[in-house]
Write a protein that holds these residues in place. Structure first.
Motif, PDB file in Angstrom:
ATOM      1  N   TYR A  47       0.884  -1.163   0.000  1.00 40.77           N
ATOM      2  CA  TYR A  47       0.000   0.000   0.000  1.00 40.77           C
ATOM      3  C   TYR A  47       0.923   1.214   0.000  1.00 40.77           C
ATOM      4  CZ  TYR A  47      -4.660  -2.045   0.682  1.00 40.77           C
ATOM      5  OH  TYR A  47      -5.856  -2.684   0.501  1.00 40.77           O
ATOM      6  N   GLN A 101       1.557   5.272   1.143  1.00 39.09           N
ATOM      7  CA  GLN A 101       1.111   6.458   1.885  1.00 39.09           C
ATOM      8  C   GLN A 101       1.921   7.665   1.409  1.00 39.09           C
ATOM      9  OE1 GLN A 101       1.665   6.626   6.210  1.00 39.09           O
ATOM     10  NE2 GLN A 101      -0.313   7.668   6.391  1.00 39.09           N
ATOM     11  N   TYR A 110      -2.362  10.496   8.502  1.00 39.81           N
ATOM     12  CA  TYR A 110      -3.755  10.384   8.093  1.00 39.81           C
ATOM     13  C   TYR A 110      -4.342  11.729   7.662  1.00 39.81           C
ATOM     14  CZ  TYR A 110      -3.777   5.702  10.179  1.00 39.81           C
ATOM     15  OH  TYR A 110      -3.519   4.393  10.490  1.00 39.81           O
ATOM     16  N   ALA A 125      -3.184  11.532   3.969  1.00 44.20           N
ATOM     17  CA  ALA A 125      -3.860  10.341   3.424  1.00 44.20           C
ATOM     18  C   ALA A 125      -3.435   9.103   4.192  1.00 44.20           C
ATOM     19  CB  ALA A 125      -3.507  10.163   1.953  1.00 44.20           C
ATOM     20  N   LYS A 126      -4.329   8.126   4.255  1.00 42.60           N
ATOM     21  CA  LYS A 126      -3.978   6.838   4.847  1.00 42.60           C
ATOM     22  C   LYS A 126      -3.220   6.013   3.802  1.00 42.60           C
ATOM     23  CE  LYS A 126      -7.503   6.546   8.289  1.00 42.60           C
ATOM     24  NZ  LYS A 126      -8.617   5.899   8.920  1.00 42.60           N
ATOM     25  N   GLU A 156      -2.836   3.484   0.998  1.00 44.65           N
ATOM     26  CA  GLU A 156      -3.879   3.057   0.058  1.00 44.65           C
ATOM     27  C   GLU A 156      -3.268   2.200  -1.042  1.00 44.65           C
ATOM     28  OE1 GLU A 156      -7.045   3.686   0.247  1.00 44.65           O
ATOM     29  OE2 GLU A 156      -7.273   5.505   1.474  1.00 44.65           O
ATOM     30  N   ARG A 166      -6.104   3.692  -5.713  1.00 45.51           N
ATOM     31  CA  ARG A 166      -6.816   4.758  -4.989  1.00 45.51           C
ATOM     32  C   ARG A 166      -5.995   6.036  -4.881  1.00 45.51           C
ATOM     33  NH1 ARG A 166     -11.199   5.278  -2.070  1.00 45.51           N
ATOM     34  NH2 ARG A 166      -9.977   6.043  -0.305  1.00 45.51           N
ATOM     35  N   VAL A 208      -6.998   9.978  -3.548  1.00 45.33           N
ATOM     36  CA  VAL A 208      -6.544  10.564  -2.281  1.00 45.33           C
ATOM     37  C   VAL A 208      -5.631  11.776  -2.509  1.00 45.33           C
ATOM     38  CG1 VAL A 208      -6.808   8.427  -0.955  1.00 45.33           C
ATOM     39  CG2 VAL A 208      -4.588   8.983  -1.904  1.00 45.33           C
TER      40      VAL A 208
END
Ligand code: C2E
Ligand code: CA
Ligand code: CA
Length: 432
Positions: free
Chosen positions: A164, A166, A380, A383-384, A386, A390, A394
């Protein structure tokens, strides 16, 4: 957090306060915020009795009370495995609130915050809203299953291990700097498993090598596919101290970088976690120095925690210092945390290291960090982590937030100044 406001009405709150006038004032305040289920108690003993009759989500607790005081109440709640959260308030000094908070955490009780009296409505609201995030996190953490090395091998084979991303941004301009790759296990039965639940398992064997390779390979491949507007110069990857014991992972990363990142679209930063676990300093020094020779950056992860030590910072070839989120995420409410963040930034500047703050959760922290001269941040608020698909969404949403930021800056700046303790923390100018 705003999305939780509607849920406040459903909270069961126990108010433990010996002073009748203050108890009534707190209850009034809670009602104004929208809490409907409020039960009063006059001291710790009464509070314990009430918890036997009813389940409470939050206990709002004074510290000094006759009979059973707040500390004894917390102790008893710990013994009773209280599953809700507590919110402390006291007229005593801040250091007592801090040590009581630490004591509650040691007893595995969720603490939403600690407030000085008289309680301010905004602080009360902000702390109560944290309840819903804590609840979400503890639900996320509660895995009732055991993962084995064989499971992890199957996950490698079935391509369930994925990165993911960030975003990391410049504090000065809000612009995108890059991404940190954070590994996830997409488990067919248990859903998305966070890294803390399987990194230690991977580190027990050579599996940590394969895991690092998968994360690095996939991150570069996926980021290469991003449209120009979203591509960023930096890719940060986490490297376990186990990966620094010999040059296998180093050779693999350098090869992959050469093969997949030939146009040097992404400049790689190696984030070294848990420096204290580095077994062979000579091997780590050689490997990290070679990475630097190949143009990689090296970041000290989790700076300020027990995992990173001052001695190693002076030896290893770092050029970025990453301030741990345990300080950043409370720097706007806890003067000690603010002072620690400020000292980290000052130290990094003297050592000519770039600074990045992780765990930025609101605009107050953003403004404070900017004023302190921190270079980049992540959290956060921006953005978280992702999946790649996504990121367009974001990043766009962050751009909008940042735009609003600029409009609100004057107001926030005033608040930021107010938050700097009565004995002002020295604000560093960015060019030092
Ligand atoms: P870390 O390197 O300190 O990563 C930051 C962690 O903080 C991430 O948790 C991230 O999701 C979380 N985080 C970021 N911003 C915020 C925020 O504003 N608030 C809060 N509460 N949390 C925030 P995550 O993804 O669960 O990763 C946990 C740890 O697992 C990482 O901590 C890192 O040490 C390790 N890890 C993750 N990916 C890898 C990997 O590929 N290899 C290795 N060796 N370790 C990894
Ligand atoms: Ca990291
Ligand atoms: Ca960290």
């Amino acid at each position: 957090m705003k999305e939780h406001i509607g849920k406040l009405a459903s909270l069961n709150v126990l108010v433990v306060e010996d002073d009748k006038f203050q108890r009534l004032a707190l209850i009034q305040l809670l009602k104004r915020i929208g809490i409907q289920n409020i039960v009063p108690a006059e001291d710790g003993q009464q509070a314990i009795e009430k918890t036997k009759q009813q389940v409470f989500d939050v206990i709002l607790c004074d510290l000094s009370m006759p009979n059973m005081d707040g500390l004894a109440l917390i102790h008893q709640l710990g013994d009773n495995n209280f599953m809700g959260s507590i919110l402390l308030c006291s007229a005593m000094d801040e250091s007592l609130l801090r040590s009581s908070t630490s004591m509650a955490k040691e007893l595995k009780i969720n603490v939403l915050g600690a407030m000085c009296k008289p309680v301010e409505p905004v602080k009360l609201l902000r702390n109560l809203l944290k309840y819903f995030d804590v609840k979400q996190r503890s639900t996320d953490r509660n895995f009732s299953f055991e993962l084995t090395s064989a499971d992890l091998d199957a996950a490698f084979t079935n391509q369930q291990i994925v990165p993911y991303f960030q975003p990391q941004v410049f504090l000065k301009t809000g612009e995108l700097l890059g991404y940190e790759a954070l590994v996830r296990w997409k488990h067919p039965t248990y859903g998305l498993i966070p890294p803390d639940s399987f990194i230690t398992l991977a580190e027990k064997s050579e599996q940590i090598i394969e895991l690092t390779e998968i994360v690095f390979r996939q991150s570069i491949e996926q980021l290469n596919l991003l449209p120009e507007a979203l591509s960023a110069v930096k890719l940060a990857i986490n490297v376990s101290p186990k990966n620094l014991e010999n040059d296998v992972v180093q050779a693999m990363i350098l090869n992959l970088d050469k093969k997949l990142n030939s146009n040097k679209k992404q400049k790689i930063t190696i984030e070294v976690t848990e420096q204290s676990a580095i077994k062979s300093m000579s091997s780590a020094l050689e490997i990290l120095s070679r990475f630097r020779m190949h143009g990689f950056n090296i970041s000290i992860d989790d700076f300020g925690t027990g995992y990173s030590t001052m001695e190693q910072i002076s030896q290893l070839p770092y050029n970025e210092l990453k301030i741990d989120r345990s300080f950043v995420s409370k720097m706007d409410t806890d003067t000690n945390a603010l002072i620690i963040v400020e000292s980290c930034i000052r130290l990094a500047k003297r050592l000519k290291l770039k600074t990045i703050a992780e765990g930025v959760e609101n605009s107050r922290q953003w403004h404070l960090l900017k004023r302190l001269g921190c270079d980049y941040c992540q959290g956060y608020y921006i953005a978280k982590p992702e999946p790649i698909e996504r990121l367009p969404l974001v990043i766009n949403s962050w751009k909008k937030t940042y735009q609003e930021e600029i409009n609100e800056r004057a107001l926030e700046d005033v608040q930021a100044i107010e938050l700097l303790s009565s004995e002002p923390v020295q604000v560093l100018s960015p060019q030092i």
